[in-house]
Scaffold this active site. Structure first.
Site, PDB file in Angstrom:
ATOM      1  N   LYS A 173     -37.948  -2.465 -21.467  1.00 44.99           N
ATOM      2  CA  LYS A 173     -37.610  -1.285 -22.261  1.00 44.99           C
ATOM      3  C   LYS A 173     -38.748  -0.268 -22.162  1.00 44.99           C
ATOM      4  O   LYS A 173     -39.855  -0.522 -22.625  1.00 44.99           O
ATOM      5  CB  LYS A 173     -37.361  -1.688 -23.706  1.00 44.99           C
ATOM      6  CG  LYS A 173     -36.201  -2.687 -23.848  1.00 44.99           C
ATOM      7  CD  LYS A 173     -35.965  -3.116 -25.275  1.00 44.99           C
ATOM      8  CE  LYS A 173     -37.109  -3.906 -25.841  1.00 44.99           C
ATOM      9  NZ  LYS A 173     -36.776  -4.569 -27.128  1.00 44.99           N
ATOM     10  N   THR A 204     -36.629   4.967 -36.099  1.00 45.72           N
ATOM     11  CA  THR A 204     -36.180   4.066 -35.030  1.00 45.72           C
ATOM     12  C   THR A 204     -36.450   2.598 -35.353  1.00 45.72           C
ATOM     13  O   THR A 204     -36.463   1.756 -34.455  1.00 45.72           O
ATOM     14  CB  THR A 204     -36.866   4.435 -33.704  1.00 45.72           C
ATOM     15  OG1 THR A 204     -38.300   4.389 -33.898  1.00 45.72           O
ATOM     16  CG2 THR A 204     -36.464   5.815 -33.236  1.00 45.72           C
ATOM     17  N   GLY A 206     -35.974  -1.100 -35.992  1.00 48.90           N
ATOM     18  CA  GLY A 206     -34.904  -2.033 -35.649  1.00 48.90           C
ATOM     19  C   GLY A 206     -34.280  -1.815 -34.286  1.00 48.90           C
ATOM     20  O   GLY A 206     -33.312  -2.496 -33.932  1.00 48.90           O
ATOM     21  N   THR A 207     -34.832  -0.906 -33.503  1.00 45.79           N
ATOM     22  CA  THR A 207     -34.233  -0.591 -32.201  1.00 45.79           C
ATOM     23  C   THR A 207     -34.134  -1.820 -31.303  1.00 45.79           C
ATOM     24  O   THR A 207     -33.091  -2.077 -30.696  1.00 45.79           O
ATOM     25  CB  THR A 207     -35.073   0.485 -31.480  1.00 45.79           C
ATOM     26  OG1 THR A 207     -35.190   1.624 -32.329  1.00 45.79           O
ATOM     27  CG2 THR A 207     -34.420   0.904 -30.181  1.00 45.79           C
ATOM     28  N   GLY A 208     -35.213  -2.591 -31.183  1.00 44.38           N
ATOM     29  CA  GLY A 208     -35.219  -3.741 -30.276  1.00 44.38           C
ATOM     30  C   GLY A 208     -34.257  -4.826 -30.712  1.00 44.38           C
ATOM     31  O   GLY A 208     -33.540  -5.406 -29.884  1.00 44.38           O
TER      32      GLY A 208
END
Length: 264
Positions: A173, A204, A206-208
């Site tokens: 990522k 952002t 919690g994106t992963g």
């Protein structure tokens, strides 16, 4: 019947990441989400104020309870905290006939450590080898392999370094780079470059977790790894665009954006 997807991760009391984000993502994508809690955190928009891991026997019991009765079509792992929990979960995954998406969570969005240094070797030698897809961000790549990525071209080097530990696929990522949000999916011979616009939105959190859960959901639906990752990237990009303020710090992404679009 809906596909069943299991998340094995820590609880985020603020609701933006971890188990809470995973289950929201699974609901939004139309699969039945189930959970194995590995740790409890005291966490909000400002950071992680405390973390308490569960005993390995509690993690194993939760996992067996769900898998042996209900069954799973995909498993996603997140925060595993310690070497003992990493080894326990790796053993469980090895005995489960379902794709596994491993998000090797090491550091929170706020820079708080979520994985003991002593567990890194277990992640490399036990967990990554049983992963269908591993989804490290650039900080986690550096933590696991020592490879530091500063340009888009170096994503290939990072992918090769992670693949050396045995996952079938790796999604590097590149969200921490400048410019477009570019990720590289590779199995060592096949490459897929996934590009999305970068939104000027600081919320952002919690994106992963969201991305890894979305990949697991699409794998559970029977999609190939490239198809699942492409669809998950689209979902998380929309969630980032809808990220909202919560508390006094970094707010979460919007897990429900696709649901609302479907109902409009």
């Amino acid at each position: 019947m809906k596909p069943n997807v299991l998340t094995v991760a820590g609880s985020d009391s603020g609701g933006g990441a971890g188990i809470q984000a995973d289950l929201k993502t699974m609901l939004a994508l139309g699969v039945h989400g189930m959970s194995v809690v590995t740790a409890v955190t005291a966490q909000n928009s400002l950071g992680v104020q405390g973390a308490w891991e569960l005993p390995a026997e509690a993690v194993r019991a939760q996992y067996r309870s769900v898998v042996d009765d209900i069954g799973v079509q995909a498993v996603k792992t997140g925060m595993l905290a310690s070497a003992e929990l990493v080894e326990t979960v790796a053993e469980l995954l090895a005995g489960t006939d379902a794709p596994a998406v491993v998000d090797p969570v090491g550091i929170s969005k706020h820079g708080d450590s979520l994985l003991a240094d002593s567990a890194l070797d277990a992640v490399r030698k036990k967990l990554l080898p049983v992963a269908t897809v591993a989804t490290p961000n650039l900080d986690e790549v550096a933590q696991l392999t020592g490879v530091r990525v500063e340009t888009e071209e170096q994503l290939r080097e990072a992918a090769a370094a992670v693949l050396a530990y045995g996952p079938r696929w790796v999604l590097i990522k590149g969200g921490h780079l400048s410019g477009d949000a570019v990720d590289l999916l590779s199995d060592g011979t096949e490459e897929h470059w996934l590009r999305a616009p970068r939104y000027d939105n600081r919320h952002t959190h919690g994106t992963g977790c969201t991305l890894a859960s979305a990949i697991a959901a699409h794998l559970a639906m029977g999609r190939s790894v490239p198809e699942a990752v492409t669809a998950a990237k689209e979902y998380v990009t929309g969630a980032i665009a809808g990220g909202f303020a919560l508390g006094g710090g970094i707010g979460p992404v919007d897990h429900g954006w696709a649901l609302r679009r479907g109902l409009s």
